[in-house]
Write a protein that holds these residues in place. Structure first.
Motif, PDB file in Angstrom:
ATOM      1  N   GLU A   1       0.788   8.045   4.079  1.00  0.00           N
ATOM      2  CA  GLU A   1       0.006   7.390   3.677  1.00  0.00           C
ATOM      3  C   GLU A   1      -0.923   8.073   2.398  1.00  0.00           C
ATOM      4  O   GLU A   1      -0.879   7.750   1.280  1.00  0.00           O
ATOM      5  CB  GLU A   1      -0.299   5.946   3.954  1.00  0.00           C
TER       6      GLU A   1
ATOM      7  N   LYS B   1       0.775  -1.309  -0.408  1.00  0.00           N
ATOM      8  CA  LYS B   1      -0.656  -0.182  -0.052  1.00  0.00           C
ATOM      9  C   LYS B   1       0.774   0.898   0.023  1.00  0.00           C
ATOM     10  O   LYS B   1       0.799   2.204  -0.141  1.00  0.00           O
ATOM     11  CB  LYS B   1      -0.454  -0.053   1.728  1.00  0.00           C
TER      12      LYS B   1
ATOM     13  N   MET C   1      -2.052  18.787   6.777  1.00  0.00           N
ATOM     14  CA  MET C   1      -0.924  17.649   6.550  1.00  0.00           C
ATOM     15  C   MET C   1      -1.334  16.938   7.867  1.00  0.00           C
ATOM     16  O   MET C   1      -2.877  16.707   8.121  1.00  0.00           O
ATOM     17  CB  MET C   1      -0.052  18.130   6.483  1.00  0.00           C
ATOM     18  N   SER C   2      -0.472  16.120   8.080  1.00  0.00           N
ATOM     19  CA  SER C   2      -0.643  14.706   8.967  1.00  0.00           C
ATOM     20  C   SER C   2      -0.138  14.977  10.359  1.00  0.00           C
ATOM     21  O   SER C   2       1.062  14.764  10.471  1.00  0.00           O
ATOM     22  CB  SER C   2      -0.535  13.673   8.240  1.00  0.00           C
ATOM     23  N   GLY C   3      -0.154  14.214  11.170  1.00  0.00           N
ATOM     24  CA  GLY C   3       0.724  14.258  12.288  1.00  0.00           C
ATOM     25  C   GLY C   3       1.914  13.174  12.098  1.00  0.00           C
ATOM     26  O   GLY C   3       3.255  14.180  13.156  1.00  0.00           O
ATOM     27  N   LYS C   4       1.917  13.074  11.363  1.00  0.00           N
ATOM     28  CA  LYS C   4       3.285  12.323  10.631  1.00  0.00           C
ATOM     29  C   LYS C   4       4.256  13.832  10.255  1.00  0.00           C
ATOM     30  O   LYS C   4       5.377  13.316   9.954  1.00  0.00           O
ATOM     31  CB  LYS C   4       3.124  11.695   9.323  1.00  0.00           C
TER      32      LYS C   4
ATOM     33  N   TYR D   1      -6.619   6.251   3.993  1.00  0.00           N
ATOM     34  CA  TYR D   1      -6.984   5.870   5.885  1.00  0.00           C
ATOM     35  C   TYR D   1      -5.597   5.834   6.431  1.00  0.00           C
ATOM     36  O   TYR D   1      -4.054   6.045   6.138  1.00  0.00           O
ATOM     37  CB  TYR D   1      -7.103   5.322   6.661  1.00  0.00           C
ATOM     38  N   PHE D   2      -5.812   6.932   7.814  1.00  0.00           N
ATOM     39  CA  PHE D   2      -4.988   6.759   8.875  1.00  0.00           C
ATOM     40  C   PHE D   2      -4.608   5.941   9.954  1.00  0.00           C
ATOM     41  O   PHE D   2      -5.238   5.915  10.718  1.00  0.00           O
ATOM     42  CB  PHE D   2      -4.951   8.068   9.407  1.00  0.00           C
ATOM     43  N   VAL D   3      -3.872   5.311   9.950  1.00  0.00           N
ATOM     44  CA  VAL D   3      -3.374   4.424  10.788  1.00  0.00           C
ATOM     45  C   VAL D   3      -1.585   3.543  10.917  1.00  0.00           C
ATOM     46  O   VAL D   3      -1.264   3.650  10.423  1.00  0.00           O
ATOM     47  CB  VAL D   3      -3.899   2.637  10.370  1.00  0.00           C
ATOM     48  N   ILE D   4      -1.744   4.519  12.657  1.00  0.00           N
ATOM     49  CA  ILE D   4       0.238   3.949  12.920  1.00  0.00           C
ATOM     50  C   ILE D   4      -0.177   3.180  14.250  1.00  0.00           C
ATOM     51  O   ILE D   4      -0.864   3.342  14.603  1.00  0.00           O
ATOM     52  CB  ILE D   4       0.030   5.289  12.990  1.00  0.00           C
TER      53      ILE D   4
ATOM     54  N   ARG E   1      -3.613  18.404  10.808  1.00  0.00           N
ATOM     55  CA  ARG E   1      -4.525  18.126   9.843  1.00  0.00           C
ATOM     56  C   ARG E   1      -5.449  19.968   9.141  1.00  0.00           C
ATOM     57  O   ARG E   1      -5.799  19.886   7.842  1.00  0.00           O
ATOM     58  CB  ARG E   1      -5.565  17.486  10.239  1.00  0.00           C
TER      59      ARG E   1
ATOM     60  N   ASP F   1      -1.783  15.003  15.418  1.00  0.00           N
ATOM     61  CA  ASP F   1      -2.506  15.150  14.082  1.00  0.00           C
ATOM     62  C   ASP F   1      -3.812  15.581  13.490  1.00  0.00           C
ATOM     63  O   ASP F   1      -3.644  16.532  13.064  1.00  0.00           O
ATOM     64  CB  ASP F   1      -3.224  13.715  14.438  1.00  0.00           C
TER      65      ASP F   1
ATOM     66  N   GLU G   1      -6.592   1.656  -3.846  1.00  0.00           N
ATOM     67  CA  GLU G   1      -5.706  -0.279  -3.826  1.00  0.00           C
ATOM     68  C   GLU G   1      -6.965  -0.295  -5.025  1.00  0.00           C
ATOM     69  O   GLU G   1      -7.467  -0.407  -6.211  1.00  0.00           O
ATOM     70  CB  GLU G   1      -7.100  -0.625  -2.878  1.00  0.00           C
TER      71      GLU G   1
ATOM     72  N   GLU H   1      -1.540  14.834   1.670  1.00  0.00           N
ATOM     73  CA  GLU H   1      -0.822  15.066   2.812  1.00  0.00           C
ATOM     74  C   GLU H   1       1.007  15.086   2.861  1.00  0.00           C
ATOM     75  O   GLU H   1       0.955  16.071   3.157  1.00  0.00           O
ATOM     76  CB  GLU H   1      -1.627  14.820   4.241  1.00  0.00           C
TER      77      GLU H   1
END
Ligand SMILES: Nc1nc2c(ncn2[C@@H]2O[C@H](COP(=O)(O)OP(=O)(O)OP(=O)(O)O)[C@@H](O)[C@H]2O)c(=O)[nH]1
Ligand SMILES: [Mg+2]
Lengths: 681, 73
Positions: free
Chosen positions: A388, A65, A362-365, A465-468, A358, A354, A211, A392
């Motif tokens: 991902e 992914k 952007m993202s927390g990352k 989606y944000f999955v960490i 946003r 995060d 995907e 972002e």
């Protein structure tokens, strides 16, 4: 030589194992086409057998992914690169999820060893793994290791040697046959796992952004079947005392993720980090600076006069010095970042920031790239890879160059010391320091503000989606920290360093050559002064001044002078601006080179003194006054002046559109703001 | 039926069978499989993102994703 790949979920200890197996015997490269670090090293297995070990990026699954993950699949399935033995590294706490990946790799039918790392934590976590039973169930060898305690590695080496002799592959899981029962129409695709992977993964980067919708339902089923299979096995071979283990995590999270204290701790750590980067590295930086200056004058006076002497003392040595001087800052910064990453704290920062990030698209990352951007934008942009969501990630890449990288620091430092008076308020707040802080803040705010704007402009249809993972807290392994620092320093010296050094040589050449006009300067001057009496010194200065004007670089400078005059700059600053489009820190060096070439008796003087003595032709007053200095400072806050960054943006976004957009818009903003600043002051 | 984000901190539930394919595969691969025990460990300020534990995996996800995960007691 046997090829061995280390594969596993993120954070299971692959790199730690790699560091133990190879020691300092490793090198970092890039996978073709993608900027993901590829680490290779040699391990001595026994007196006669050596192995080539490859440390792969962490992955949760073979159905890719993200770019990081596609690297792993390509590596494991491509006939050219396919390893002889795959070591799947797992850790006890998340063993179920780890075995999910293992089950996929096993179905690829390459010889595998299951390495249960972090075995030092088994007892603490109350986990018991029945090694014999599990080994029988999985039909493969299992080795328990601990990179903290340095145990299990002899056993691992022996297992590898045995496996390299008998090349045994283990039986497949029942997953594929269950799938083809459920989806008879896919029987052909599901005949082998290699086939299925090839079918569902088209490795073009465009396909990775979304995907594979066509097969997604089947992939979900595959995932669920695999988990069911593993749960069945673990019912027999794993025992867990659930009263143990989670207490420490819960207690630390309570403070570090607290709605108030969490942020305070984060800001305190960031403040400490900046403090360290700038104050701890001050002393070694001064040492390096004076060391290279001494070396330069030593070479100049020892070597016989001539081209080689000039090239070394005026081109090469100052050039190399200009690279090495950043090392202390980079080392301190990565000391902090790698410790924060090793301990598991970085993921908490991502969680905390995060929601706020946003708002700015952007993202927390994105926090990690923004922080490491204060050292250098190049590794920072590479660190956006784990975001991902494409939008972002793109916004983070686009705005990172606004954060004040350490290459701007020498420019700020010299300009501030030239034009800002050494005043203090309340006895301890220095005006110069205040201005420096202001410039950092300005860079950070413009990054955030541009993020806000870009968020409104850029549109995407992409859903992602944000999955960490929130890893457990760990004591850092200092060997890992050390090797990370070594790696980053090397990358900086040999990456950015190459550009800076070659540029300073080109510059030196351009300033000391210039076609016919240049070669005839002496004759011209001699003609002019015939019959008049001038001092030796006046003549020498006249010659060098004319020489500089007629050199290639002088010609370029005169060409762009009309463009920079409104900002308060002369042609020499103009040249420094041009050259610093290759890399900002070249600015100071360029002025040093130009001024030293231009004036015979300034040799050996410090750069700052040379700049102070520079006179504006029109007014006869010092060139570096407050308006010009401020205007230059503001220009450097905004301008996109770094070839290395542009190149990495092109590589990461796979298009010229974005780096060109950065170059044009940032430099445009810089020009306009510098102009306004010059008028205000 | 309830969705994950309606759970309180500390409340436990079971992940329901997925009925459509809109959930990201990554979430399932990371262990959020139907039938597993799921719990919210912490909600960040403004209740987003969520820190969850599912089948012994500690993850952080955003509210929009949590609202797509059906759970039952
Ligand atoms: N207690 C314990 N901690 C370990 C052990 N091995 C590694 N760690 C810690 O686990 C964390 C991850 O280690 P890495 O070697 O970076 O893991 P990795 O698999 O290379 O991670 P990625 O490259 O992100 O996929 C670090 O904080 C290490 O200090 C071990 O044997 N015992
Ligand atoms: Mg690693």
């Amino acid at each position: 030589m046997i090829n061995i790949a280390l594969v596993g979920n993120p954070n299971t200890g692959k790199t730690s194992i790699f560091n133990i197996l190879t020691g300092l015997n490793q090198k970092v490269g890039n996978y073709p086409g993608v900027t993901v670090n590829k680490k290779e090293g040699v391990c001595v297995l026994s007196n006669s057998i050596k192995a080539n070990i490859i440390d792969l990026p962490g992955t949760y699954s073979l159905l890719p992914k993200s770019k990081d993950e596609s690297v792993v699949i390509e590596y494991l399935t491509d006939d050219n690169s396919k390893p002889d033995i795959t070591l799947v590294v797992v850790e006890p706490v998340n063993i179920k999820r780890n075995l999910f990946l293992f089950s996929q790799i096993k179905d690829l039918k390459t010889p595998v060893v299951l390495v249960v790392n972090m075995s030092d934590r088994l007892l603490k976590e109350g986990i018991y793994i029945d090694k014999e039973t599990l080994s029988e169930q999985l039909d493969c060898s299992i080795v328990f290791t601990s990179s903290v305690k340095n145990t299990g590695f002899d056993d691992l080496k022996k297992t590898i040697i045995d496996l390299s002799e008998n090349k045994k592959t283990c039986i497949s899981t029942p997953v594929l046959s269950r799938l083809s029962e459920k989806y008879p129409e896919l029987k052909k695709e599901l005949s082998t796992y290699n086939n299925w992977i090839e079918k569902t993964n088209k490795f073009s980067p465009r396909n990775l952004e979304e995907e594979d919708e066509e097969h997604k339902g089947v992939q979900i089923k595959e995932t669920i079947y695999r988990y069911q299979h593993i749960s069945e096995l673990l019912k027999i071979s794993l025992k867990k005392d659930s009263s143990k283990g989670t207490g420490f995590r819960a207690r630390l999270d309570k403070i570090l993720l607290h709605n108030v204290f969490g942020y305070l701790v984060f800001f305190a750590i960031t403040a400490l980090m900046f403090q360290a980067v700038f104050s701890w590295s001050g002393y070694p930086m001064d040492l390096i600076d004076s060391g290279f200056a001494d070396l330069s004058s030593w070479v100049a006076s020892t070597l016989s006069q001539g081209i080689l002497n000039d090239l070394l003392s005026e081109g090469l040595i100052p050039g190399i010095g200009g690279v090495v001087i950043f090392l202390p800052q980079i080392i301190v910064l990565f000391l902090f970042i790698s410790i924060l990453e090793e301990t598991g704290y970085m993921s908490r920062v991502v969680f905390l920031m995060d929601k706020i990030m946003r708002k700015f698209g952007m993202s927390g990352k994105s926090v990690i790239p923004l922080i490491s951007g204060t050292a250098c934008a190049i590794p920072a942009i590479m660190a956006t890879r784990n975001i991902e969501n494409w939008k972002e990630r793109l916004i983070t890449i686009l705005i990172t160059p606004f954060t004040t990288c350490s290459a701007r620091l020498p420019v700020y430092a010299i300009l501030i010391s030239l034009v800002i008076p050494e005043k203090t308020f309340f006895g301890f707040i220095g005006l110069q320091g205040l201005v420096l802080t202001g410039l950092y803040l300005l860079g950070f705010l413009s990054a955030i503000f541009s993020g806000y704007i870009l968020n409104k402009i850029i549109k995407t249809k992409e859903k992602s989606y944000f999955v960490i993972e929130m890893p457990s807290y760990k004591m850092p392994i200092f060997k890992n920290v050390f090797i990370t620092i070594l790696e980053k320093s090397k990358a900086f010296v040999f990456g950015a360093g190459k550009i800076i050094v070659s540029l300073s040589i080109v510059l030196w050449f351009l300033a000391s050559h210039g076609g016919d006009d240049f070669d005839n300067v002496e004759t011209t001057v001699n003609k002019e002064i015939i019959g008049k009496s001038f001092s030796e010194e006046y003549i020498a200065n006249k010659v060098s001044e004319l020489k500089l004007k007629n050199s290639y670089i002088g010609k370029m400078g005169n060409f762009i002078e009309p463009a920079v005059r409104p900002l308060g700059y002369d042609w020499k600053i103009g040249i420094a601006l041009i050259t610093s489009f290759a890399a900002r820190e070249v600015f100071v060096g360029t002025l040093a080179t130009i001024y030293s070439v231009g004036d015979a008796d300034m040799e050996g003087d410090t750069i700052k003194n040379r700049m102070t003595k520079e006179i504006r032709v029109a007014t006869g007053k010092p060139l570096f006054d407050l308006p010009t200095g401020m205007s230059l400072l503001i220009f450097y806050v905004f301008a996109m002046q770094c070839i290395g960054t542009l190149a990495i943006v092109k590589k990461e976004t796979k298009s010229w559109k974005w780096p060109i957009l950065q170059l044009v818009s940032m430099t445009g903003i810089a020009y306009i703001s510098a102009y306004i600043t010059y008028i205000i002051f | 039926m309830r969705t994950l984000e309606t759970l309180n901190v500390g409340e436990k539930a079971v992940v329901e069978l997925y009925t459509d394919n809109s959930l990201p595969l990554k979430l399932i691969e990371m262990g959020c499989t139907p039938g597993s025990m799921i719990e919210i460990i912490k909600k960040a300020s403004f209740n987003d993102p969520l820190y969850i534990c599912v089948d012994n995996n500690y993850l952080a996800i955003r509210k929009d994703l949590a609202s797509k995960i059906s759970v039952s007691d």
